[in-house]
Design a protein around this motif. Structure first.
Motif, PDB file in Angstrom:
ATOM      1  N   ARG A 199       0.626  -1.040   0.398  1.00  0.00           N
ATOM      2  CA  ARG A 199       0.100   0.364   0.363  1.00  0.00           C
ATOM      3  C   ARG A 199       0.877   1.344   0.028  1.00  0.00           C
TER       4      ARG A 199
ATOM      5  N   CYS B  51       3.369   6.438  -4.312  1.00  0.00           N
ATOM      6  CA  CYS B  51       2.309   7.188  -4.198  1.00  0.00           C
ATOM      7  C   CYS B  51       2.910   8.678  -3.574  1.00  0.00           C
TER       8      CYS B  51
ATOM      9  N   CYS C  63      -0.359   9.034   1.168  1.00  0.00           N
ATOM     10  CA  CYS C  63      -1.227   8.538   0.368  1.00  0.00           C
ATOM     11  C   CYS C  63      -0.967   7.059  -0.296  1.00  0.00           C
ATOM     12  N   SER C  64      -2.027   6.470   0.405  1.00  0.00           N
ATOM     13  CA  SER C  64      -2.201   4.086   0.888  1.00  0.00           C
ATOM     14  C   SER C  64      -2.932   4.080  -0.808  1.00  0.00           C
ATOM     15  N   ASN C  65      -2.334   5.002  -1.617  1.00  0.00           N
ATOM     16  CA  ASN C  65      -3.710   4.279  -3.150  1.00  0.00           C
ATOM     17  C   ASN C  65      -3.917   5.366  -3.847  1.00  0.00           C
ATOM     18  N   CYS C  66      -2.748   4.695  -5.377  1.00  0.00           N
ATOM     19  CA  CYS C  66      -2.728   5.900  -6.483  1.00  0.00           C
ATOM     20  C   CYS C  66      -2.828   5.095  -7.648  1.00  0.00           C
TER      21      CYS C  66
ATOM     22  N   CYS D 208      -2.298  11.224  -5.678  1.00  0.00           N
ATOM     23  CA  CYS D 208      -3.050  10.091  -4.678  1.00  0.00           C
ATOM     24  C   CYS D 208      -3.966  10.184  -5.227  1.00  0.00           C
ATOM     25  N   ASP D 209      -4.912   8.835  -5.371  1.00  0.00           N
ATOM     26  CA  ASP D 209      -6.500   8.976  -5.703  1.00  0.00           C
ATOM     27  C   ASP D 209      -7.023   9.264  -5.084  1.00  0.00           C
TER      28      ASP D 209
ATOM     29  N   ASN E 276     -10.005   9.615  -1.899  1.00  0.00           N
ATOM     30  CA  ASN E 276      -9.867   9.281  -0.654  1.00  0.00           C
ATOM     31  C   ASN E 276      -8.852   8.842  -0.551  1.00  0.00           C
ATOM     32  N   GLY E 277      -7.919   8.586  -0.991  1.00  0.00           N
ATOM     33  CA  GLY E 277      -6.975   7.671  -1.249  1.00  0.00           C
ATOM     34  C   GLY E 277      -5.506   8.128   0.241  1.00  0.00           C
ATOM     35  N   CYS E 278      -6.148   9.344   0.533  1.00  0.00           N
ATOM     36  CA  CYS E 278      -4.940  10.276   1.794  1.00  0.00           C
ATOM     37  C   CYS E 278      -5.052   8.807   3.301  1.00  0.00           C
TER      38      CYS E 278
END
Length: 330
Positions: A29, A41, A45-48, A56-57, A59-61
């Motif tokens: 992640r 990312c 950020c946990s999801n990109c 970062c996507d 709601n990915g922070c």
């Protein structure tokens, strides 16, 4: 064919890679796969996966942070710990993107949004959703929103919102109102009485929605108890018995690691067997670190936690002990 390496030996950010080419197959992640490598990312950020490396996507922070307009930075929410979302809404919010903290968009339960983008407690006690601090839309579980009118000494009436308590052991009373409970909204172990409140089921019972207070629904006695008649959950007398609805001395289902005999007793499964459908050596599921082969359990490879898919002497991908390598071929 190439071996799958888990963590150890893979590049930074990679958790599964090829031992031959080093190409990464699965990233941690906070990383995204780019041409066989894992690229980070944006910071925090946990999801990109959609936005790509360095971005970062939505709601990915992480918690308490939101995505700036640029999409390349996660910044703190101005609402602090009580802010639910603060992603910059659109490209027009350039000021948001340049700010040290992003204005909050929505607050967590029990808090409302101030004009400055911060979150403050709702003014109505026990309110879970207040778009502005003074107006409540919904109450916390176990309470219902109602209007109350009071009259002061000068005979001036004031109407205020208030969150009133439902009946004890009740999670919702929107239909029947304060002090009562809506159908099927009593806590586990309780059922709705004719007076609209929650009354206890019989002892050792987890559900009496159908049979009513003081009774027990079929199949809802606690483990090691069986239902006798409509109300009494009696402890099973058969050893290692999990359910005994026929009679306390006759078992209907045995505890883990035991099999049910035709006589209604429980006998131990074979060594290392977690679940056996037949008495004797035939096993249906093995304990951790053992694999099933023709109804019997044999050890997995050394330092392996699970080999249910690959079988005894092997190890399922991702189930080696921490920091060890799986040599499963693909």
């Amino acid at each position: 064919q190439s071996a799958v390496i888990l963590r150890k030996g893979c590049d930074q950010g990679c958790i599964e890679c090829s031992s031959d080419s080093g190409a990464c197959w699965k990233c941690e992640r906070g990383y995204v796969k780019v041409a066989g490598t894992c690229q980070p990312c944006a910071s925090g950020c946990s999801n990109c996966d959609s936005a790509g490396a360095g971005h970062c996507d939505r709601n990915g922070c992480g918690v308490g942070h939101g995505l700036a307009v640029s999409g390349t930075a996660c910044k703190p929410c101005a609402g602090g710990a009580h802010c639910a979302t603060c992603d910059a809404a659109s490209g027009a919010d350039v000021a948001d993107g340049n700010a040290q903290a992003l204005p909050c968009r929505t607050c967590k339960a029990g808090h409302g949004l101030e004009s400055d983008g911060s979150c403050k407690p709702c003014e109505v006690a026990s309110c879970s959703n207040c778009p502005n601090l003074k107006t409540c839309k919904d109450c916390l579980p176990g309470r219902v929103l109602q209007l109350q009118t009071t009259t002061d000494a000068q005979n001036v009436s004031t109407t205020m919102q208030t969150c009133l308590a439902c009946a004890e052991h009740c999670s919702q009373c929107k239909k029947l109102g304060a002090g009562k409970c809506d159908p099927e909204r009593c806590e586990a172990g309780y059922s709705l009485s004719p007076t609209g409140v929650c009354k206890a089921c019989s002892s050792h019972c987890t559900n009496c929605t159908k049979s009513g207070p003081g009774n027990c629904d079929n199949g809802h006695c606690k483990p090691t108890y069986g239902l006798q008649g409509y109300s009494n959950c009696i402890r099973c007398t058969a050893e290692h018995c999990h359910v005994c609805d026929r009679s306390p001395s006759t078992c209907d289902a045995c505890a883990e690691g035991f099999a049910l005999t035709v006589e209604g007793t429980c006998e131990a499964c074979a060594d290392s067997c977690k679940r056996c459908t037949e008495v004797g050596d035939h096993c249906a599921e093995c304990n951790p670190r053992f694999g099933l082969d023709d109804g019997k359990c044999f050890a997995c490879a050394d330092h392996c936690l699970r080999c249910q898919d690959t079988g005894p002497g092997q190890c399922d991908v991702g189930n080696c002990e921490s920091e060890l390598i799986s040599s499963t071929t693909v």
